[in-house]
Scaffold this motif. Structure first.
Motif, PDB file in Angstrom:
ATOM      1  N   ASP A 280      -6.565 139.231  81.771  1.00 43.64           N
ATOM      2  CA  ASP A 280      -6.696 138.141  82.734  1.00 43.64           C
ATOM      3  C   ASP A 280      -6.619 138.695  84.152  1.00 43.64           C
ATOM      4  N   SER A 281      -6.751 137.825  85.136  1.00 46.02           N
ATOM      5  CA  SER A 281      -6.828 138.275  86.526  1.00 46.02           C
ATOM      6  C   SER A 281      -5.540 138.942  86.979  1.00 46.02           C
ATOM      7  N   ARG A 282      -4.397 138.459  86.494  1.00 47.24           N
ATOM      8  CA  ARG A 282      -3.133 139.088  86.876  1.00 47.24           C
ATOM      9  C   ARG A 282      -3.065 140.519  86.356  1.00 47.24           C
ATOM     10  N   LEU A 283      -3.414 140.709  85.084  1.00 49.41           N
ATOM     11  CA  LEU A 283      -3.368 142.049  84.498  1.00 49.41           C
ATOM     12  C   LEU A 283      -4.399 142.965  85.149  1.00 49.41           C
ATOM     13  N   ARG A 284      -5.566 142.432  85.451  1.00 50.26           N
ATOM     14  CA  ARG A 284      -6.581 143.252  86.111  1.00 50.26           C
ATOM     15  C   ARG A 284      -6.087 143.729  87.479  1.00 50.26           C
ATOM     16  N   SER A 285      -5.370 142.862  88.193  1.00 49.49           N
ATOM     17  CA  SER A 285      -4.820 143.254  89.496  1.00 49.49           C
ATOM     18  C   SER A 285      -3.768 144.348  89.339  1.00 49.49           C
ATOM     19  N   GLU A 286      -2.929 144.224  88.297  1.00 49.43           N
ATOM     20  CA  GLU A 286      -1.913 145.247  88.052  1.00 49.43           C
ATOM     21  C   GLU A 286      -2.549 146.579  87.661  1.00 49.43           C
ATOM     22  N   LEU A 287      -3.584 146.514  86.851  1.00 49.19           N
ATOM     23  CA  LEU A 287      -4.276 147.743  86.460  1.00 49.19           C
ATOM     24  C   LEU A 287      -4.912 148.423  87.677  1.00 49.19           C
ATOM     25  N   ALA A 288      -5.541 147.613  88.523  1.00 44.04           N
ATOM     26  CA  ALA A 288      -6.182 148.179  89.716  1.00 44.04           C
ATOM     27  C   ALA A 288      -5.154 148.862  90.616  1.00 44.04           C
ATOM     28  N   ALA A 289      -3.976 148.235  90.759  1.00 41.02           N
ATOM     29  CA  ALA A 289      -2.928 148.824  91.597  1.00 41.02           C
ATOM     30  C   ALA A 289      -2.398 150.116  90.968  1.00 41.02           C
ATOM     31  N   PHE A 290      -2.228 150.107  89.646  1.00 42.72           N
ATOM     32  CA  PHE A 290      -1.722 151.301  88.963  1.00 42.72           C
ATOM     33  C   PHE A 290      -2.707 152.461  89.095  1.00 42.72           C
ATOM     34  N   PHE A 291      -3.978 152.207  88.830  1.00 46.05           N
ATOM     35  CA  PHE A 291      -4.958 153.277  88.932  1.00 46.05           C
ATOM     36  C   PHE A 291      -5.058 153.793  90.361  1.00 46.05           C
ATOM     37  N   ARG A 292      -4.931 152.877  91.321  1.00 45.19           N
ATOM     38  CA  ARG A 292      -4.957 153.317  92.720  1.00 45.19           C
ATOM     39  C   ARG A 292      -3.749 154.200  93.020  1.00 45.19           C
ATOM     40  N   SER A 293      -2.606 153.912  92.392  1.00 42.89           N
ATOM     41  CA  SER A 293      -1.420 154.766  92.602  1.00 42.89           C
ATOM     42  C   SER A 293      -1.636 156.165  92.063  1.00 42.89           C
ATOM     43  N   LEU A 294      -2.568 156.299  91.108  1.00 44.15           N
ATOM     44  CA  LEU A 294      -2.920 157.620  90.572  1.00 44.15           C
ATOM     45  C   LEU A 294      -3.986 158.309  91.415  1.00 44.15           C
ATOM     46  N   GLY A 295      -4.472 157.605  92.445  1.00 46.21           N
ATOM     47  CA  GLY A 295      -5.440 158.205  93.367  1.00 46.21           C
ATOM     48  C   GLY A 295      -6.885 157.883  93.068  1.00 46.21           C
ATOM     49  N   HIS A 296      -7.146 156.873  92.204  1.00 51.30           N
ATOM     50  CA  HIS A 296      -8.512 156.574  91.803  1.00 51.30           C
ATOM     51  C   HIS A 296      -8.738 155.065  91.721  1.00 51.30           C
ATOM     52  N   PRO A 297      -9.937 154.615  92.069  1.00 50.02           N
ATOM     53  CA  PRO A 297     -10.251 153.200  91.865  1.00 50.02           C
ATOM     54  C   PRO A 297     -10.362 152.879  90.385  1.00 50.02           C
ATOM     55  N   CYS A 298     -10.123 151.624  90.052  1.00 47.91           N
ATOM     56  CA  CYS A 298     -10.219 151.156  88.670  1.00 47.91           C
ATOM     57  C   CYS A 298     -11.556 150.472  88.459  1.00 47.91           C
ATOM     58  N   SER A 299     -12.208 150.822  87.374  1.00 48.38           N
ATOM     59  CA  SER A 299     -13.453 150.161  86.983  1.00 48.38           C
ATOM     60  C   SER A 299     -13.200 149.370  85.701  1.00 48.38           C
ATOM     61  N   PHE A 300     -13.874 148.215  85.584  1.00 51.77           N
ATOM     62  CA  PHE A 300     -13.772 147.389  84.388  1.00 51.77           C
ATOM     63  C   PHE A 300     -15.151 147.277  83.750  1.00 51.77           C
ATOM     64  N   ALA A 301     -15.197 147.322  82.437  1.00 54.52           N
ATOM     65  CA  ALA A 301     -16.478 147.187  81.747  1.00 54.52           C
ATOM     66  C   ALA A 301     -16.232 146.711  80.329  1.00 54.52           C
ATOM     67  N   ARG A 302     -17.175 145.950  79.823  1.00 61.97           N
ATOM     68  CA  ARG A 302     -17.205 145.600  78.406  1.00 61.97           C
ATOM     69  C   ARG A 302     -17.984 146.701  77.707  1.00 61.97           C
ATOM     70  N   ALA A 303     -17.427 147.239  76.635  1.00 58.04           N
ATOM     71  CA  ALA A 303     -18.068 148.367  75.962  1.00 58.04           C
ATOM     72  C   ALA A 303     -18.054 148.140  74.451  1.00 58.04           C
ATOM     73  N   GLY A 304     -19.004 148.741  73.770  1.00 55.98           N
ATOM     74  CA  GLY A 304     -19.176 148.487  72.359  1.00 55.98           C
ATOM     75  C   GLY A 304     -20.078 147.291  72.154  1.00 55.98           C
ATOM     76  N   TYR A 305     -19.903 146.577  71.053  1.00 54.03           N
ATOM     77  CA  TYR A 305     -20.837 145.500  70.712  1.00 54.03           C
ATOM     78  C   TYR A 305     -20.160 144.206  70.308  1.00 54.03           C
ATOM     79  N   GLY A 306     -19.086 144.252  69.519  1.00 48.74           N
ATOM     80  CA  GLY A 306     -18.518 143.043  68.938  1.00 48.74           C
ATOM     81  C   GLY A 306     -17.884 142.130  69.961  1.00 48.74           C
TER      82      GLY A 306
END
Length: 306
Positions: A280-306
């Motif tokens: 959800d949007s809250r978790l996506r915001s937390e992930l983006a902040a965490f990845f930024r703390s590692l020095g990199h932007p966060c990308s989101f994508a749907r992958a696979g098929y199901g």
């Protein structure tokens, strides 16, 4: 391929022929859910289960004489240009006058199968240009003459021998994930690291064999969480031979974010989380902040098929 776009389409009433554009498209990957030996042993074959993503390479050709000065060189990479030559030689054809265009959403050298996707998109364009039925065997033959490759020419998961260019098992389209990932700087030369990988596979063959067994069971049962756990095991094994700077931090925080697993581009620069449910949007915001703390932007994508 369902449609067949011919180089020239006659128009009614004998009016001038209007060239039609022929195009080819191929998806890329977010690394692999598995990369390792097909089975334990002294002479391992490199097997991959690529992780398809909805980002693509697109190649088009517009037949017709080009007015004015000679056109610039086609915007095809060296490998794609070789694929054109091999295709034409195989069928005994000549390329008509015209203009190539190429565009890719895939970054080069990070583990998104960019060069393979470029080649496959180019070949699909040529099949349409010459109104030929799409022939997977021809595609595999061209790839085998150019590079070690994965299975992006298929529209499903597959266990594939990347060096031998042999399909071992089709794994269907029943599994899919939401992903959050980062891309570390730099590129990886797959050919250069292959000897290092093979020696690692010999040392850790039993662990890889168990990992692959678990992965295939997950696919057979349609159990995305089991596939994610096996992908995590494969990523951990990869870290032993081609370590990524951010991997340990990403792995350590997996439970904090409720991710079902971790994936990597085994011979690339991608590291990320697998989710069976959309964050959800809250978790996506937390992930983006965490990845930024590692020095990199966060990308989101749907992958696979199901």
């Amino acid at each position: 391929m369902g449609d067949r776009t011919s180089p020239r389409t006659p128009s009614p009433g004998g009016s001038p022929v209007v060239p039609r554009i022929a195009s080819g498209v191929c998806h890329g990957t977010l690394g692999e859910l598995y990369q390792g030996p097909l089975r334990a042993g002294p002479d391992p074959d490199i097997a991959v289960v690529s992780f398809p993503v909805g980002r693509h390479s697109r190649v088009s050709f517009t037949p017709g004489a080009v007015p004015g000065p000679p056109p610039p060189p086609p915007p095809l990479g060296e490998k794609s240009a070789t694929a054109v030559r091999l295709f034409l030689e195989h069928y005994g054809l000549r390329l008509p006058p015209g203009v190539w265009t190429a565009r890719s959403e895939l970054r080069v050298g990070v583990g998104m199968a960019s060069s393979t996707a470029d080649i496959v998109a180019t070949l699909r364009c040529l099949f349409r240009l010459f109104s030929l039925p799409y022939d997977t065997e021809v595609v595999v033959g061209v790839l085998a003459a150019i590079e070690r490759a994965d299975s992006v020419f298929l529209d499903e998961f597959a266990l594939y021998l990347s060096g031998r260019h042999r399909l071992v098992r089709r794994l269907g389209t029943g599994i899919g994930f939401h992903t959050a990932y980062l891309t570390e700087p730099g590129t990886v030369d797959t050919a250069a690291v292959t000897p290092l990988l093979l020696e690692h596979y010999r040392r850790r063959g039993d662990a890889y064999e168990q990992c692959l067994t678990d992965l295939l069971k997950g696919f057979a049962c349609g159990d995305a969480a089991a596939v994610a756990r096996a992908a995590t095991s494969s990523a951990v094994l990869s870290q032993e031979v081609l370590p990524k700077a951010t991997f340990e931090s990403v792995l350590a925080h997996r439970e904090r974010f409720g991710a079902d697993g971790v994936f990597v581009a085994h011979t690339g620069c991608l590291t990320g989380y697998l989710f069976t449910r959309r964050p959800d949007s809250r978790l996506r915001s937390e992930l983006a902040a965490f990845f930024r703390s590692l020095g990199h932007p966060c990308s989101f994508a749907r992958a696979g098929y199901g």
